[in-house]
Design a protein around this motif. Structure first.
Motif, mmCIF file in Angstrom:
data_model
loop_
_atom_site.group_PDB
_atom_site.id
_atom_site.type_symbol
_atom_site.label_atom_id
_atom_site.label_comp_id
_atom_site.label_asym_id
_atom_site.label_seq_id
_atom_site.Cartn_x
_atom_site.Cartn_y
_atom_site.Cartn_z
ATOM 1 N N ALA A 19 -10.767 6.901 15.624
ATOM 2 C CA ALA A 19 -10.387 5.772 14.762
ATOM 3 C C ALA A 19 -11.082 4.477 15.148
ATOM 4 C CB ALA A 19 -8.868 5.599 14.756
ATOM 5 N N ASN A 22 -13.384 1.621 11.608
ATOM 6 C CA ASN A 22 -13.034 0.378 10.912
ATOM 7 C C ASN A 22 -13.532 -0.850 11.670
ATOM 8 O OD1 ASN A 22 -11.928 1.589 8.744
ATOM 9 N ND2 ASN A 22 -9.818 0.994 9.146
ATOM 10 N N LYS A 30 -14.295 10.411 5.458
ATOM 11 C CA LYS A 30 -15.497 11.245 5.607
ATOM 12 C C LYS A 30 -15.704 11.691 7.062
ATOM 13 C CE LYS A 30 -17.924 11.637 1.701
ATOM 14 N NZ LYS A 30 -16.723 12.138 1.017
ATOM 15 N N VAL A 88 -6.708 8.827 11.910
ATOM 16 C CA VAL A 88 -7.188 8.196 10.669
ATOM 17 C C VAL A 88 -6.552 6.816 10.582
ATOM 18 C CG1 VAL A 88 -7.172 8.301 8.145
ATOM 19 C CG2 VAL A 88 -7.447 10.398 9.468
ATOM 20 N N ASP A 89 -7.395 5.792 10.468
ATOM 21 C CA ASP A 89 -6.874 4.426 10.425
ATOM 22 C C ASP A 89 -6.192 4.113 9.102
ATOM 23 O OD1 ASP A 89 -6.972 2.973 12.750
ATOM 24 O OD2 ASP A 89 -9.106 2.533 12.579
ATOM 25 N N HIS A 90 -5.217 3.225 9.150
ATOM 26 C CA HIS A 90 -4.540 2.693 7.954
ATOM 27 C C HIS A 90 -5.571 2.142 6.980
ATOM 28 C CE1 HIS A 90 -2.086 -0.110 5.570
ATOM 29 N NE2 HIS A 90 -2.987 -1.017 5.880
ATOM 30 N N TRP A 115 -13.209 5.146 -6.684
ATOM 31 C CA TRP A 115 -12.216 5.254 -5.599
ATOM 32 C C TRP A 115 -10.937 5.917 -6.097
ATOM 33 C CZ3 TRP A 115 -12.605 4.279 -0.410
ATOM 34 C CH2 TRP A 115 -13.776 3.637 0.021
ATOM 35 N N GLU A 167 -9.876 16.165 0.266
ATOM 36 C CA GLU A 167 -11.028 16.493 1.113
ATOM 37 C C GLU A 167 -10.970 17.954 1.554
ATOM 38 O OE1 GLU A 167 -13.764 15.050 2.109
ATOM 39 O OE2 GLU A 167 -13.535 12.935 1.646
ATOM 40 N N GLN A 207 -7.888 5.609 3.160
ATOM 41 C CA GLN A 207 -8.522 5.789 1.859
ATOM 42 C C GLN A 207 -9.860 6.529 1.966
ATOM 43 O OE1 GLN A 207 -7.271 2.801 -0.385
ATOM 44 N NE2 GLN A 207 -7.512 4.200 -2.091
ATOM 45 N N GLU A 208 -10.464 6.433 3.134
ATOM 46 C CA GLU A 208 -11.807 6.991 3.307
ATOM 47 C C GLU A 208 -11.797 7.826 4.589
ATOM 48 O OE1 GLU A 208 -15.485 8.014 3.694
ATOM 49 O OE2 GLU A 208 -14.864 6.603 5.230
ATOM 50 N N GLN A 248 -3.027 12.073 0.329
ATOM 51 C CA GLN A 248 -3.716 12.484 -0.901
ATOM 52 C C GLN A 248 -5.207 12.693 -0.662
ATOM 53 O OE1 GLN A 248 -2.082 8.970 -2.277
ATOM 54 N NE2 GLN A 248 -0.228 9.994 -1.614
ATOM 55 N N VAL A 249 -5.800 11.768 0.094
ATOM 56 C CA VAL A 249 -7.244 11.876 0.363
ATOM 57 C C VAL A 249 -7.523 13.110 1.214
ATOM 58 C CG1 VAL A 249 -9.218 10.761 1.468
ATOM 59 C CG2 VAL A 249 -7.642 9.406 0.091
ATOM 60 N N SER A 307 -11.139 9.620 -6.270
ATOM 61 C CA SER A 307 -11.128 10.341 -4.998
ATOM 62 C C SER A 307 -9.772 10.271 -4.295
ATOM 63 C CB SER A 307 -12.238 9.836 -4.076
ATOM 64 O OG SER A 307 -11.880 8.643 -3.467
ATOM 65 N N LYS A 346 -19.977 6.019 10.538
ATOM 66 C CA LYS A 346 -19.758 7.481 10.603
ATOM 67 C C LYS A 346 -20.376 8.060 11.877
ATOM 68 C CE LYS A 346 -17.729 7.297 6.783
ATOM 69 N NZ LYS A 346 -16.505 6.566 6.977
ATOM 70 N N GLN A 364 -3.427 4.032 -6.912
ATOM 71 C CA GLN A 364 -2.210 3.513 -6.297
ATOM 72 C C GLN A 364 -2.530 2.179 -5.644
ATOM 73 O OE1 GLN A 364 -1.198 5.844 -2.692
ATOM 74 N NE2 GLN A 364 -2.839 7.166 -3.411
ATOM 75 N N PHE A 365 -1.499 1.495 -5.167
ATOM 76 C CA PHE A 365 -1.699 0.107 -4.759
ATOM 77 C C PHE A 365 -2.556 -0.072 -3.513
ATOM 78 C CE2 PHE A 365 0.320 -2.776 -7.664
ATOM 79 C CZ PHE A 365 0.808 -1.849 -8.567
ATOM 80 N N SER A 366 -2.702 0.961 -2.711
ATOM 81 C CA SER A 366 -3.582 0.829 -1.552
ATOM 82 C C SER A 366 -5.040 0.664 -1.982
ATOM 83 C CB SER A 366 -3.441 2.037 -0.629
ATOM 84 O OG SER A 366 -3.781 3.209 -1.333
ATOM 85 N N ALA A 381 0.806 -1.220 0.000
ATOM 86 C CA ALA A 381 0.000 0.000 0.000
ATOM 87 C C ALA A 381 0.844 1.277 0.000
ATOM 88 C CB ALA A 381 -0.920 -0.003 1.215
ATOM 89 N N VAL A 438 -1.543 7.090 1.015
ATOM 90 C CA VAL A 438 -2.819 7.531 0.457
ATOM 91 C C VAL A 438 -3.578 8.460 1.404
ATOM 92 C CG1 VAL A 438 -4.155 5.559 1.303
ATOM 93 C CG2 VAL A 438 -4.891 6.726 -0.768
#
Lengths: 437, 317
Positions: free
Chosen positions: B287, B290, A217, A209-211, B230, A246, A214-215, A241-242, B233, B274, B237-239, A42, A238
């Motif tokens: 966090a 997830n 929100k 922000v968790d690994h 995706w 945002e 990518q998201e 970039q996100v 946004s 959320k 990339q590989f992630s 990643a 990433v």
């Protein structure tokens, strides 16, 4: 034996032979440098330019100078995938080859290797990452984390924000959010920021922000609600970039959004296009590719077709950092050779060299770099932090521009914190600090 | 009492609460896009396709490579960048070709093997495709812009992002197309027959191998759409392959065999995580979204083990 089994057997034998061939042999009169890199996974987009910088600098020294004072460098990569467990395996695999240094290339791996390298007597070089309190040389004699640590960086960021706001007293009542990668690395700045929030009276919001990030929100909904005046980000990959996309989508003023030095490469801003214009980041060196070192790289490495990546990318921030790492290693090797009159310095000799590695403007110039920070380490201070530079992204011309002088770190605040943390570590691990007075 | 404070907060600031809900729905739509690919393949072949996230990555890499005019493997500029619409069509064809190869090389030799064997083969496929994608297109971050509008607008106090609205619209359209495909077309019915019973489907003349090519091609197309959304946004990339992790709780909740389940599951997971992150996250340093998504899915499992819309399996002894 059937033909199928024979084919399978031959295939397996060929594979085993190829694995053995990858293992680089090191002669006694050669200098071995292991490369813990991540070209896959990643975080590969950041890992690849870094790894290319590592590799190309070794090639440059061997091609241009014939090695360090005539002694060839042998470099072997081990793929970590930015995975701490695999990184430790890489270390265990390569330590028997007598490396002159280990560069873990990850804060997580650094934490695991700190006790191991002290036992194995191999210097651990963690430029701009790793365990901050390892700067206390009396407790961590084998770790070197110049030119600045995360904690020092955080103080410089707050000082920079204070300067932008019109003075440190203007920070009172300001709202600052820290968006951080939810990992050992991302959390490093938090204790310092809490102390600074108390001292200067700004309101601090910590948003993890968790690994891999990518998201985001939820994070940006909270930003919308808290309406911070400034955002500081400790991200990687990433996540950066996100976050930048945002921020742009939420109309957050980009010149009030400051990344740490791992959130300030071309990879972080290019995907956001013009939306990233004005985004700022801390850095410990000037950006750009108009240096003598880059010119040498083009002439002695890329013109001969020996480059690890694309020539068009050697001006990028992360590539430059890979080069800087090995430039300092080569400088330390050279000084150890002279001091001890040896061709291949051992661990103790390299440790002496890293601990006495002063770098002034003239030294950087000799290496082909200008505008780099002076490094002045001592027995007890393995960081030697002076200041942090700030750069801003020009999306139109796709380049970073420096927007500050060296902003001094608040050593009076972070050094006692480092010493307290190091003392705690020493107590937990039954380490008697050496006398550095 | 502290645990209930966020509820009072929701009541006090209803506009923000609505914004959180919308944010969750939008995130959920993005998860659903990924989950749909899993559902399609599982529905038609009872294979849990571990490589679905990598398929999305591979599709996005191919698309952006074509749009940039990059020569595969050599990674030099060909001087012939394709417009977005042409690149999408060519990438779609590449995904069909990939489906053919997967059926021929990976699945065909494993017909009638246990599902776990097929599952293991998709793990291998994921690694192979990821490496192959790296060799073909390189591992640097690539910006992807297929022309989806960005920016935001306000409805009262509520801020909405244009890109998110497009994502929701595209997902809704895809579900509609897939629903029609499965319910109204001959091929769709054949896919459902194969999903119910391979042997029975074969006995009535449904060509299993062709069906697998079709379903992997459709899943490849869904992966392309997910990769576009995706990748737009976050950059390609590989992630990107890790978006599969976001689909797992959606599948647990919605069921592995239901297209509507993937959508509803995605929306529930999106909103649930959320709300949890924004209101309860700060109490535990954040966090939590997830792992909270999995907690939410597991709670649903307690009451409906087959998922909200999954088929209940009854086996007679």
């Amino acid at each position: 034996m059937t033909l199928k089994k024979l084919t399978f057997g031959l295939g397996a034998a060929a594979m085993m032979a190829s694995v053995t061939a990858v293992d680089v042999a090191v002669a006694a009169d050669q200098l071995f440098i292991p490369g813990l890199v991540y070209r896959t996974g990643a975080y590969a987009p950041n890992g690849v330019p870094f790894a290319n910088g590592f590799k190309d600098y070794i090639t440059l020294i061997n091609e241009r100078d014939g090695g360090v004072n005539g002694v060839k460098l042998v470099y072997e990569e081990c793929e970590t995938g930015y995975n701490t467990k695999v990184g430790v395996e890489c270390y265990e695999k390569m330590k028997s080859k007598n490396p002159v240094v280990v560069i873990p290339n990850s804060t997580g791996i650094t934490y695991q290797l700190i006790p191991k390298t002290a036992v194995d007597k191999i210097p651990l070089l963690t430029i701009g990452y790793g365990r901050t309190s390892a700067a206390v040389g009396s407790v961590f004699p084998w770790v070197f984390n110049y030119p600045a640590t995360y904690w020092s960086q955080a103080t410089a960021v707050i000082r920079y924000i204070g300067n932008q706001a019109g003075g440190m007293d203007k920070l009172k009542g300001q709202k600052i959010a820290h968006i951080y990668h939810n990992s050992a690395y991302g959390k490093e700045a938090n204790p310092t920021l809490k102390v600074l929030a108390k001292k200067y009276g700004f309101k601090l919001t910590l948003l993890a922000v968790d690994h891999p990030g990518q998201e985001q929100k939820a994070t940006w909904l909270q930003i919308r609600r808290k309406k911070p005046n400034w955002i500081f980000m400790s991200g990687w990959g990433v996540m950066n970039q996100v976050a930048i996309k945002e921020a742009a989508a939420n109309n957050f003023p980009m010149d009030h959004f400051i990344g740490n030095w791992w959130s300030g490469s071309e990879n972080d801003v290019v995907p956001a296009g013009m939306g990233a214009n004005g985004y700022k980041s801390a850095t410990f060196h000037p950006a750009g590719s108009d240096t003598k070192m880059h010119a040498d790289m083009r002439k002695h490495v890329y013109a001969k077709g020996l480059g690890a990546g694309k020539e068009s990318r050697i001006g990028e921030v992360l590539y430059l950092r890979g080069m800087i790492n090995h430039a300092l290693v080569v400088e330390a090797i050279s000084r150890a050779q002279k001091k001890y009159s040896v061709k291949v310095p051992n661990g103790d000799q390299m440790r002496w060299s890293f601990e006495n590695l002063t770098m002034k403007d003239a030294d950087w110039k000799r290496l082909g770099l200008t505008g780099f920070p002076n490094i002045d380490v001592t027995c007890n201070d393995h960081e030697g932090a002076k200041g942090v530079l700030f750069q801003q992204w020009d999306a139109k011309n796709k380049k970073w521009n420096s927007v500050s002088d060296w902003v001094p770190v608040m050593r009076d605040i972070v050094r006692p914190m480092m010493e307290a943390d190091a003392a705690k570590y020493a107590k937990e691990n039954n380490i008697t600090p050496r006398n550095c007075s | 009492m502290v645990l209930f404070a966020p509820i009072l907060d929701m009541v006090d600031s209803p506009e923000f609460f609505i914004e959180v809900i919308i944010g969750g729905l939008v995130a959920g739509v993005m998860y659903s896009l990924v989950a749909l690919g899993f559902v399609l393949i599982f529905k038609a072949s009872s294979v849990f396709n571990f490589s679905q996230g990598v398929l999305a990555l591979f599709a996005a890499l191919t698309l952006v490579g074509l749009m940039d005019g990059t020569v595969p493997i050599l990674l030099i500029d060909s001087g012939f960048p394709l417009p977005a619409w042409a690149a999408i069509i060519v990438t779609g064809l590449v995904m069909v070709g990939l489906a053919f190869l997967i059926e021929r090389i990976v699945l065909r030799p494993l017909v009638n093997q246990d599902p776990i064997i097929l599952f293991m083969s998709t793990i291998g496929l994921a690694f192979v495709l990821e490496g192959f994608g790296d060799i073909l297109w390189g591992s640097e971050v690539k910006a992807l812009d297929v022309g989806i509008p960005t920016g935001n607008f306000l409805i009262g106090e509520i801020q909405l992002q244009v890109f998110d609205m497009w994502a929701a619209g595209i997902a809704a359209f895809m579900v509609l197309v897939l629903a029609v495909f499965f319910q109204k077309t001959r091929l769709g019915r054949a896919l459902r027959a194969v999903a119910d019973d391979h042997q029975a489907a074969l006995s009535v003349g449904i060509p299993l191998r062709n069906i697998w090519i079709v379903v992997w091609a459709v899943a490849g197309f869904v992966a392309l759409v997910a990769g576009i959304m995706w990748g737009s946004s976050s950059g390609v990339q590989f992630s990107l392959s890790l978006i599969a992790l976001k689909a797992l709780p959606v599948l647990i909740l919605g069921g592995f065999t239901s297209v509507p389940g993937a959508i509803v599951g995605g929306l529930i997971i999106g909103v649930g995580e959320k709300v949890a992150e924004v209101y309860w996250g700060p109490m535990v340093n954040g966090a939590i979204e997830n792992w909270f998504a999995y907690v939410l899915a597991l709670v649903f499992l307690l009451f409906r083990p087959q998922g909200l819309f999954g088929d209940k399996i009854i086996e007679r002894v």
